[in-house]
Design a protein around this motif. Structure first.
Motif, mmCIF file in Angstrom:
data_model
loop_
_atom_site.group_PDB
_atom_site.id
_atom_site.type_symbol
_atom_site.label_atom_id
_atom_site.label_comp_id
_atom_site.label_asym_id
_atom_site.label_seq_id
_atom_site.Cartn_x
_atom_site.Cartn_y
_atom_site.Cartn_z
ATOM 1 N N PRO A 23 -22.162 -15.151 -17.084
ATOM 2 C CA PRO A 23 -22.440 -16.006 -17.943
ATOM 3 C C PRO A 23 -23.271 -15.469 -19.398
ATOM 4 C CG PRO A 23 -22.989 -16.771 -15.821
ATOM 5 C CD PRO A 23 -22.669 -15.681 -15.875
ATOM 6 N N LEU A 24 -22.958 -15.628 -20.440
ATOM 7 C CA LEU A 24 -23.512 -15.148 -21.613
ATOM 8 C C LEU A 24 -24.672 -16.123 -22.348
ATOM 9 C CD1 LEU A 24 -20.848 -13.284 -23.706
ATOM 10 C CD2 LEU A 24 -22.224 -12.223 -22.014
ATOM 11 N N SER A 25 -25.507 -15.442 -22.894
ATOM 12 C CA SER A 25 -26.565 -16.143 -23.500
ATOM 13 C C SER A 25 -26.150 -17.298 -24.476
ATOM 14 C CB SER A 25 -27.529 -15.253 -24.372
ATOM 15 O OG SER A 25 -26.948 -14.598 -25.169
ATOM 16 N N ASP A 26 -24.937 -17.051 -25.222
ATOM 17 C CA ASP A 26 -24.306 -18.294 -25.862
ATOM 18 C C ASP A 26 -23.358 -19.205 -25.532
ATOM 19 O OD1 ASP A 26 -22.038 -16.605 -25.488
ATOM 20 O OD2 ASP A 26 -21.739 -16.236 -27.574
ATOM 21 N N GLY A 27 -23.376 -19.096 -24.183
ATOM 22 C CA GLY A 27 -22.632 -19.919 -23.536
ATOM 23 C C GLY A 27 -21.186 -19.674 -22.956
ATOM 24 N N ARG A 28 -20.322 -18.410 -23.460
ATOM 25 C CA ARG A 28 -19.356 -18.193 -23.133
ATOM 26 C C ARG A 28 -19.362 -17.153 -21.777
ATOM 27 N NH1 ARG A 28 -17.136 -15.092 -28.215
ATOM 28 N NH2 ARG A 28 -19.251 -14.221 -28.466
ATOM 29 N N PHE A 29 -18.310 -16.609 -21.317
ATOM 30 C CA PHE A 29 -18.547 -15.676 -20.085
ATOM 31 C C PHE A 29 -17.625 -14.431 -20.377
ATOM 32 C CE2 PHE A 29 -18.911 -20.114 -18.720
ATOM 33 C CZ PHE A 29 -19.619 -20.091 -17.508
ATOM 34 N N TYR A 30 -18.369 -13.423 -20.052
ATOM 35 C CA TYR A 30 -17.823 -12.162 -20.118
ATOM 36 C C TYR A 30 -17.298 -11.523 -18.915
ATOM 37 C CZ TYR A 30 -18.441 -6.970 -19.782
ATOM 38 O OH TYR A 30 -18.144 -5.595 -19.608
ATOM 39 N N LEU A 31 -16.045 -11.528 -18.720
ATOM 40 C CA LEU A 31 -15.184 -11.239 -17.624
ATOM 41 C C LEU A 31 -15.072 -9.707 -17.552
ATOM 42 C CD1 LEU A 31 -12.759 -13.997 -17.505
ATOM 43 C CD2 LEU A 31 -15.031 -14.052 -16.728
ATOM 44 N N TYR A 32 -14.824 -8.998 -16.457
ATOM 45 C CA TYR A 32 -14.692 -7.545 -16.272
ATOM 46 C C TYR A 32 -14.037 -7.596 -14.831
ATOM 47 C CZ TYR A 32 -18.772 -6.897 -13.575
ATOM 48 O OH TYR A 32 -19.868 -7.121 -12.489
ATOM 49 N N ALA A 33 -13.073 -6.592 -14.846
ATOM 50 C CA ALA A 33 -12.310 -6.063 -13.613
ATOM 51 C C ALA A 33 -11.824 -4.772 -13.489
ATOM 52 C CB ALA A 33 -10.952 -7.089 -13.519
ATOM 53 N N THR A 34 -12.255 -4.312 -12.307
ATOM 54 C CA THR A 34 -11.862 -2.716 -12.151
ATOM 55 C C THR A 34 -10.766 -2.742 -11.120
ATOM 56 O OG1 THR A 34 -13.416 -2.325 -10.502
ATOM 57 C CG2 THR A 34 -14.296 -2.312 -12.902
ATOM 58 N N ALA A 35 -9.965 -1.350 -11.139
ATOM 59 C CA ALA A 35 -9.304 -1.202 -10.062
ATOM 60 C C ALA A 35 -8.968 0.214 -9.974
ATOM 61 C CB ALA A 35 -7.740 -1.808 -10.231
ATOM 62 N N VAL A 36 -8.661 0.995 -8.737
ATOM 63 C CA VAL A 36 -8.449 2.216 -8.405
ATOM 64 C C VAL A 36 -6.996 2.599 -8.827
ATOM 65 C CG1 VAL A 36 -8.578 4.116 -6.794
ATOM 66 C CG2 VAL A 36 -10.417 2.258 -6.799
#
Length: 397
Positions: A209-222
């Motif tokens: 959750p970001l400070s402005d109400g949005r969401f930062y999504l991240y994903a990783t894969a080998v």
């Protein structure tokens, strides 16, 4: 008396923080950025207590521009949603004086840039070379004119041309074996209160959750380096669409984004520490100095620490011809920062290897060990990161 002049190469978070710190220390600051304009899109960035404390020492309160909302808890989950470890952010605030926050990277850049004189920022200005044969650096740029300086701050990113130019024998970057996707989405209706990273087998998915109400999504894969898909959104759905809630609902929001709003990059780290972070009147910081895997969320935080420590060690900018104290201050900067940042780099790599385990038995054993670790012990293990920022003593004379 004339003010000392610094040219900062690169307008990322580390470069802008250095520019603000030196501007407030009396220096005449010029920031040269190759990109034609400030970023308007991008990912999020976590600001751990150590980075927030460093910013506080130069009177920067980013929450005025980015907001200060924080999640209720943070931790690691399995792909079925079961928590492996979880800590309340109130507990973090009590232990470290402030909770971590996550902010949109473009908003943080704006907050820092707004603390500088407008004329200090030169976008679309690529530095092509530094002539320091006479002892005082002169920067050559594509657009011209040449820029003389008493100090150069090399904040030119993970692929730093200045690092390659001054450390030609260094092995450079190493692919860590994972690629990453990043995106920002709006999802206020989902009621997500947790900052979490979910571990599968060779894959991870993070929700911040970001400070402005949005969401930062991240994903990783080998995956092998350079592998690309036709549609990053479809690949995320294929890899993570069956994982626990709220990941499928968040992927619905990703599907609504333009393709260009889903970023994908192979992940690299510096293959070995630089022998030093200074050369004459040039100092390296951030990814240019110690590019690391993002697994601890400390890349930007360490760049902020670099910038604040560098400005602290340098003489004041009001007066002088550049002949007193600067090289000695940069030697002290290397002494203060090189070991800490390399220790964080190595730790980030080790944590990444743990999260990226693919063999079912190895991943199951990992999950068992993490679940069995008491929360208080896991929290204590973060002390050297979150409570490790200190301003060193200035060099004598």
């Amino acid at each position: 008396m004339p003010r000392r002049r610094v040219v900062v190469v690169g307008a990322g978070i580390g470069g802008l923080t250095a520019a603000v710190a030196l501007h407030r220390h009396g220096w005449h600051v010029t920031v040269c950025e190759r990109a034609p304009e400030p970023p308007v899109t991008g990912a999020g960035i976590g600001l751990a207590p150590n980075a927030l404390r460093a910013l506080h020492t130069i009177d920067v309160d980013v929450t005025q521009a980015t907001g200060s909302a924080v999640p209720a808890v943070m931790g690691v989950r399995r792909r079925d949603g079961r928590w492996l470890t979880r800590t309340g952010t109130a507990e973090l605030a009590a232990r470290y004086g402030t909770p971590p926050i996550a902010v949109p990277r473009p908003a943080l850049a704006v907050a820092l840039a707004s603390a500088l004189p407008t004329e200090a920022l030169r976008y679309g200005t690529a530095v092509t070379a530094i002539d320091d044969a006479a002892g005082r650096p002169v920067l050559r740029t594509e657009a011209g004119p040449d820029l003389p300086a008493d100090l150069v701050v090399a904040a030119d990113g993970i692929h730093s041309p200045l690092r390659r130019a001054y450390f030609p024998g260094h092995p450079g970057l190493r692919y860590i074996g994972e690629t990453a996707w990043r995106a920002l989405v709006d999802a206020p209706d989902l009621g997500i209160q947790a900052m979490s990273e979910t571990w599968g087998r060779g894959e991870r998915f993070g929700v911040t959750p970001l400070s402005d109400g949005r969401f930062y999504l991240y994903a990783t894969a080998v995956v092998p380096a350079g592998v690309r898909s036709a549609d990053h959104r479809a690949e995320l759905r294929r890899r993570f669409g069956s994982w626990h809630d709220p990941i499928p609902a968040l992927l619905d929001r990703v599907d609504r984004l333009a393709p260009a709003d889903v970023l994908r990059h192979d992940l690299h780290e510096l293959a070995a520490p630089l022998p030093r972070l200074d050369h004459g009147r040039i100092a390296w910081l951030g990814d240019a100095a110690h590019a690391m895997a993002p697994n601890l969320g400390q890349g930007g935080c360490q760049a902020i620490e670099d910038a604040v420590v560098l400005a602290h060690l340098l003489p004041a900018g009001d007066g002088g011809d550049g002949s007193d104290g600067i090289p000695a201050a940069l030697v002290a900067y290397t002494a203060a920062r090189r070991d800490r940042t390399d220790a964080v780099r190595v730790r980030a790599r080790r944590v990444g290897r743990l999260g990226a385990l693919r063999h079912p038995l190895a991943a199951a054993a990992r999950d068992l060990v993490v679940r069995a670790t008491p929360d208080w012990l896991a929290l204590r293990g973060m002390d050297d990161l979150f409570d490790g920022f200190r301003l060193p003593d200035r060099p004598a004379g």
